[in-house]
Structures are given as C-alpha cells and as structure tokens.
Design a protein around this motif. Structure first.
Motif, PDB file in Angstrom:
ATOM      1  N   LYS A   1      57.527  47.282 -31.358  1.00  0.00           N
ATOM      2  CA  LYS A   1      56.668  46.373 -32.119  1.00  0.00           C
ATOM      3  C   LYS A   1      56.816  44.924 -31.686  1.00  0.00           C
ATOM      4  CE  LYS A   1      55.027  49.747 -34.414  1.00  0.00           C
ATOM      5  NZ  LYS A   1      53.712  50.274 -33.970  1.00  0.00           N
ATOM      6  N   SER A   2      57.925  44.583 -31.051  1.00  0.00           N
ATOM      7  CA  SER A   2      58.124  43.223 -30.539  1.00  0.00           C
ATOM      8  C   SER A   2      58.510  43.321 -29.070  1.00  0.00           C
ATOM      9  CB  SER A   2      59.200  42.491 -31.342  1.00  0.00           C
ATOM     10  OG  SER A   2      60.398  43.232 -31.384  1.00  0.00           O
ATOM     11  N   VAL A   3      57.708  42.686 -28.230  1.00  0.00           N
ATOM     12  CA  VAL A   3      57.789  42.939 -26.781  1.00  0.00           C
ATOM     13  C   VAL A   3      57.727  41.616 -26.020  1.00  0.00           C
ATOM     14  CG1 VAL A   3      56.685  44.128 -24.851  1.00  0.00           C
ATOM     15  CG2 VAL A   3      56.617  45.152 -27.140  1.00  0.00           C
ATOM     16  N   LEU A   4      58.516  41.538 -24.946  1.00  0.00           N
ATOM     17  CA  LEU A   4      58.506  40.367 -24.068  1.00  0.00           C
ATOM     18  C   LEU A   4      58.471  40.812 -22.615  1.00  0.00           C
ATOM     19  CD1 LEU A   4      58.976  37.273 -23.476  1.00  0.00           C
ATOM     20  CD2 LEU A   4      61.443  37.808 -23.491  1.00  0.00           C
ATOM     21  N   GLU A   5      57.572  40.202 -21.849  1.00  0.00           N
ATOM     22  CA  GLU A   5      57.639  40.347 -20.395  1.00  0.00           C
ATOM     23  C   GLU A   5      58.098  39.036 -19.794  1.00  0.00           C
ATOM     24  OE1 GLU A   5      55.406  41.699 -16.307  1.00  0.00           O
ATOM     25  OE2 GLU A   5      54.126  41.150 -17.998  1.00  0.00           O
ATOM     26  N   VAL A   6      59.100  39.098 -18.929  1.00  0.00           N
ATOM     27  CA  VAL A   6      59.592  37.925 -18.202  1.00  0.00           C
ATOM     28  C   VAL A   6      59.021  37.975 -16.788  1.00  0.00           C
ATOM     29  CG1 VAL A   6      61.624  36.673 -17.403  1.00  0.00           C
ATOM     30  CG2 VAL A   6      61.709  37.921 -19.576  1.00  0.00           C
ATOM     31  N   GLY A   7      58.185  36.976 -16.471  1.00  0.00           N
ATOM     32  CA  GLY A   7      57.527  36.944 -15.165  1.00  0.00           C
ATOM     33  C   GLY A   7      56.246  37.747 -15.183  1.00  0.00           C
ATOM     34  N   CYS A   8      55.290  37.324 -16.009  1.00  0.00           N
ATOM     35  CA  CYS A   8      54.093  38.140 -16.257  1.00  0.00           C
ATOM     36  C   CYS A   8      53.040  38.035 -15.170  1.00  0.00           C
ATOM     37  CB  CYS A   8      53.482  37.773 -17.604  1.00  0.00           C
ATOM     38  SG  CYS A   8      52.842  36.073 -17.697  1.00  0.00           S
ATOM     39  N   GLY A   9      53.133  36.997 -14.302  1.00  0.00           N
ATOM     40  CA  GLY A   9      52.082  36.828 -13.312  1.00  0.00           C
ATOM     41  C   GLY A   9      50.733  36.667 -13.995  1.00  0.00           C
ATOM     42  N   TYR A  10      49.699  37.277 -13.428  1.00  0.00           N
ATOM     43  CA  TYR A  10      48.362  37.169 -14.016  1.00  0.00           C
ATOM     44  C   TYR A  10      48.114  38.198 -15.118  1.00  0.00           C
ATOM     45  CZ  TYR A  10      47.420  40.782 -10.467  1.00  0.00           C
ATOM     46  OH  TYR A  10      47.473  41.910  -9.672  1.00  0.00           O
ATOM     47  N   GLY A  11      49.171  38.966 -15.450  1.00  0.00           N
ATOM     48  CA  GLY A  11      49.084  39.869 -16.601  1.00  0.00           C
ATOM     49  C   GLY A  11      48.846  41.325 -16.273  1.00  0.00           C
ATOM     50  N   ALA A  12      49.111  41.739 -15.035  1.00  0.00           N
ATOM     51  CA  ALA A  12      48.782  43.096 -14.608  1.00  0.00           C
ATOM     52  C   ALA A  12      49.512  44.180 -15.389  1.00  0.00           C
ATOM     53  CB  ALA A  12      49.074  43.258 -13.114  1.00  0.00           C
ATOM     54  N   ILE A  13      50.725  43.882 -15.866  1.00  0.00           N
ATOM     55  CA  ILE A  13      51.488  44.863 -16.645  1.00  0.00           C
ATOM     56  C   ILE A  13      51.323  44.612 -18.133  1.00  0.00           C
ATOM     57  CG2 ILE A  13      53.742  45.907 -17.059  1.00  0.00           C
ATOM     58  CD1 ILE A  13      54.641  44.893 -14.334  1.00  0.00           C
ATOM     59  N   VAL A  14      51.535  43.379 -18.553  1.00  0.00           N
ATOM     60  CA  VAL A  14      51.610  43.079 -19.984  1.00  0.00           C
ATOM     61  C   VAL A  14      50.266  43.230 -20.689  1.00  0.00           C
ATOM     62  CG1 VAL A  14      51.214  40.572 -19.872  1.00  0.00           C
ATOM     63  CG2 VAL A  14      52.709  41.535 -21.630  1.00  0.00           C
ATOM     64  N   LEU A  15      49.177  42.911 -20.024  1.00  0.00           N
ATOM     65  CA  LEU A  15      47.885  42.980 -20.700  1.00  0.00           C
ATOM     66  C   LEU A  15      47.441  44.423 -20.955  1.00  0.00           C
ATOM     67  CD1 LEU A  15      45.993  39.962 -19.101  1.00  0.00           C
ATOM     68  CD2 LEU A  15      47.426  40.052 -21.158  1.00  0.00           C
ATOM     69  N   PRO A  16      47.546  45.337 -19.993  1.00  0.00           N
ATOM     70  CA  PRO A  16      47.280  46.735 -20.332  1.00  0.00           C
ATOM     71  C   PRO A  16      48.223  47.262 -21.412  1.00  0.00           C
ATOM     72  CG  PRO A  16      47.168  46.441 -17.967  1.00  0.00           C
ATOM     73  CD  PRO A  16      47.703  45.161 -18.532  1.00  0.00           C
ATOM     74  N   TYR A  17      49.513  46.846 -21.356  1.00  0.00           N
ATOM     75  CA  TYR A  17      50.449  47.283 -22.392  1.00  0.00           C
ATOM     76  C   TYR A  17      49.956  46.820 -23.757  1.00  0.00           C
ATOM     77  CZ  TYR A  17      54.539  48.150 -25.167  1.00  0.00           C
ATOM     78  OH  TYR A  17      55.368  48.620 -26.150  1.00  0.00           O
ATOM     79  N   ALA A  18      49.574  45.555 -23.877  1.00  0.00           N
ATOM     80  CA  ALA A  18      49.089  45.026 -25.149  1.00  0.00           C
ATOM     81  C   ALA A  18      47.803  45.724 -25.576  1.00  0.00           C
ATOM     82  CB  ALA A  18      48.871  43.524 -25.043  1.00  0.00           C
ATOM     83  N   PHE A  19      46.947  46.026 -24.629  1.00  0.00           N
ATOM     84  CA  PHE A  19      45.680  46.702 -24.921  1.00  0.00           C
ATOM     85  C   PHE A  19      45.925  48.062 -25.581  1.00  0.00           C
ATOM     86  CE2 PHE A  19      42.290  49.652 -23.788  1.00  0.00           C
ATOM     87  CZ  PHE A  19      41.140  48.933 -24.097  1.00  0.00           C
ATOM     88  N   PHE A  20      46.878  48.808 -25.044  1.00  0.00           N
ATOM     89  CA  PHE A  20      47.152  50.153 -25.552  1.00  0.00           C
ATOM     90  C   PHE A  20      48.071  50.151 -26.776  1.00  0.00           C
ATOM     91  CE2 PHE A  20      46.107  51.376 -21.061  1.00  0.00           C
ATOM     92  CZ  PHE A  20      44.994  52.157 -21.371  1.00  0.00           C
ATOM     93  N   ASN A  21      48.639  48.995 -27.099  1.00  0.00           N
ATOM     94  CA  ASN A  21      49.548  48.883 -28.245  1.00  0.00           C
ATOM     95  C   ASN A  21      49.108  47.730 -29.145  1.00  0.00           C
ATOM     96  OD1 ASN A  21      52.049  50.807 -27.664  1.00  0.00           O
ATOM     97  ND2 ASN A  21      51.438  49.876 -25.735  1.00  0.00           N
ATOM     98  N   PRO A  22      47.960  47.847 -29.783  1.00  0.00           N
ATOM     99  CA  PRO A  22      47.402  46.733 -30.557  1.00  0.00           C
ATOM    100  C   PRO A  22      48.239  46.327 -31.761  1.00  0.00           C
ATOM    101  CG  PRO A  22      46.156  48.747 -30.949  1.00  0.00           C
ATOM    102  CD  PRO A  22      47.078  49.029 -29.800  1.00  0.00           C
ATOM    103  N   GLU A  23      49.147  47.205 -32.223  1.00  0.00           N
ATOM    104  CA  GLU A  23      49.989  46.874 -33.371  1.00  0.00           C
ATOM    105  C   GLU A  23      51.260  46.134 -32.964  1.00  0.00           C
ATOM    106  OE1 GLU A  23      48.824  47.381 -36.429  1.00  0.00           O
ATOM    107  OE2 GLU A  23      47.053  48.139 -35.391  1.00  0.00           O
ATOM    108  N   SER A  24      51.511  46.045 -31.667  1.00  0.00           N
ATOM    109  CA  SER A  24      52.705  45.365 -31.173  1.00  0.00           C
ATOM    110  C   SER A  24      52.444  43.869 -31.035  1.00  0.00           C
ATOM    111  CB  SER A  24      53.124  45.919 -29.812  1.00  0.00           C
ATOM    112  OG  SER A  24      53.452  47.289 -29.900  1.00  0.00           O
ATOM    113  N   LYS A  25      53.476  43.076 -31.303  1.00  0.00           N
ATOM    114  CA  LYS A  25      53.423  41.638 -31.045  1.00  0.00           C
ATOM    115  C   LYS A  25      54.032  41.413 -29.671  1.00  0.00           C
ATOM    116  CE  LYS A  25      54.929  37.114 -32.687  1.00  0.00           C
ATOM    117  NZ  LYS A  25      55.713  36.370 -33.705  1.00  0.00           N
ATOM    118  N   VAL A  26      53.229  40.914 -28.746  1.00  0.00           N
ATOM    119  CA  VAL A  26      53.620  40.841 -27.341  1.00  0.00           C
ATOM    120  C   VAL A  26      53.639  39.384 -26.889  1.00  0.00           C
ATOM    121  CG1 VAL A  26      53.076  41.601 -25.010  1.00  0.00           C
ATOM    122  CG2 VAL A  26      52.567  43.102 -26.948  1.00  0.00           C
TER     123      VAL A  26
END
Length: 207
Positions: free
Chosen positions: A67-92
């Motif tokens: 439910k609480s997520v952090l990416e360190v070194g997100c770049g243009y969002g290739a990993i974190v944005l799909p993760y957030a898309f598929f986990n709308p209840e998570s705070k990212v």
C-alpha cells in the motif's frame, strides 16, 4: 540519481542533462495486455524502450501487494507508472535526481491520469521522510558501488517492519556482490527471478 561532484558530462544518474540536446520521443510497450505509451528523451536511462531488466523487475513487483511504495531512480517512469496503474489503491512515490527524467515522469503520469503517484526530484532518499512497505530500484550500476550501496543501506531505514526491497541487476555487473551486500544489511536475500543474465533480488526487513 545522485550528485557527483565535478561531473562535467551528462549521465542519466546525475542532476542535469545540460550537455544533451532535446530528443524527445514516444516509446510503447505492453504489460499484462495493457499498452503503455511513454515520453522519453536524451539523457535518461533506457530512452529507446523498456529494457529487459526493468521489465523483469516490473513483472515481479506486480505479484506483490503493498500500500505504500517508493521507487528510487524512477527515470521517465517505465517501472513505477505501470505499477501505479495496476495498483490504484497503493500510495506510490517515485524519485530521481535527473531533472529531465522527473519532468518526463510527471508528464507521463498526467497522460496516464494517475492519481496515486507522486514524483519528486530527490538525491536518493534526501527528500523522503516516510516509511514504506515496498521499495524498488533498477540501480545505476555505472554510478558505482558508493551510490548503489547507499540505495540498499538507506532502504533499510525507510522500510517498515516486514517491508520489502527489490532490485534488478545483471549478473556480470555485480549481482553476486549485490546479493552479499543485501544479506549483510537485511540478514536475508532471495533470488526471485533470473533470466538472460539479469537477476531480481529481494530482501525483507525483519526487525
């Protein structure tokens, strides 16, 4: 991802891409049958498409429930944005030191209409003051172990008890030593996937 004193050429893990002209483009890839179209540019990591290591890490991350997520070194969002898309209840939260990458990630998040992700400019964890159930990174190996080991060490501080750190790294670029380092910090490390020379490592903060 971190300031390097005296740096006079632009790398994706440094603060400014001032020596590189704008070459913005759109890349597309599919995850779980969902198409993603993201803007990239010169001076950011994997600007020509989703690299195999990032895809492998993302596939493993999507198996987790946090439910609480952090990416360190997100770049243009290739990993974190799909993760957030598929986990709308998570705070990212996603951070990067590279201004161009941060701006691209914000643009891509707006395009995807994501409401659950916050993107910040930060020198590693400098602008982070909370703890998380999940931290992940495709660490900047070219920046050296001083940088990558800080990501692992400071992750321990910023994880809640039973929180997970997950990284991806090529075997030839130091996966065995990274695994040893993670075990020394967390007391445990697990290889959750390995393919085409890439290794996804997972450590859990037990106490």
């Amino acid at each position: 991802m971190i300031k390097i004193e005296g740096e006079n050429i632009s790398h994706y893990y440094t603060e400014k891409a001032t020596n590189l002209e704008e070459r913005q483009k759109t890349i597309d890839f599919k995850i779980n049958n969902q198409q993603f179209n993201l803007k990239t540019n010169s001076g950011v990591f994997s600007k020509d498409g989703l690299d195999f290591g990032s895809r492998l890490l993302l596939e493993e991350l999507l198996k987790l429930d946090a439910k609480s997520v952090l990416e360190v070194g997100c770049g243009y969002g290739a990993i974190v944005l799909p993760y957030a898309f598929f986990n709308p209840e998570s705070k990212v939260i996603a951070v990067d030191i590279n201004e161009r990458a941060v701006n691209l990630a914000k643009l891509n998040a707006r395009t995807l209409k994501l409401k659950n992700v916050e993107i910040k400019k930060s020198d590693l964890y400098q602008n982070i003051d909370s703890n998380f159930e999940l931290i992940f990174s495709n660490p900047p190996i070219r920046a050296g172990k001083v940088v990558t080991y800080k990501i692992y060490e400071q992750a321990f501080t910023h994880l809640a008890v039973n929180g997970v750190l997950m990284i991806v790294i090529q075997k030839k670029q130091g996966a065995p030593s990274a695994a040893e380092k993670l075990k020394s910090i967390f007391g445990n490390v697990e290889v959750v996937n390995q393919k085409k020379g890439y290794v996804v490592l997972k450590s859990v903060k037990k106490t």
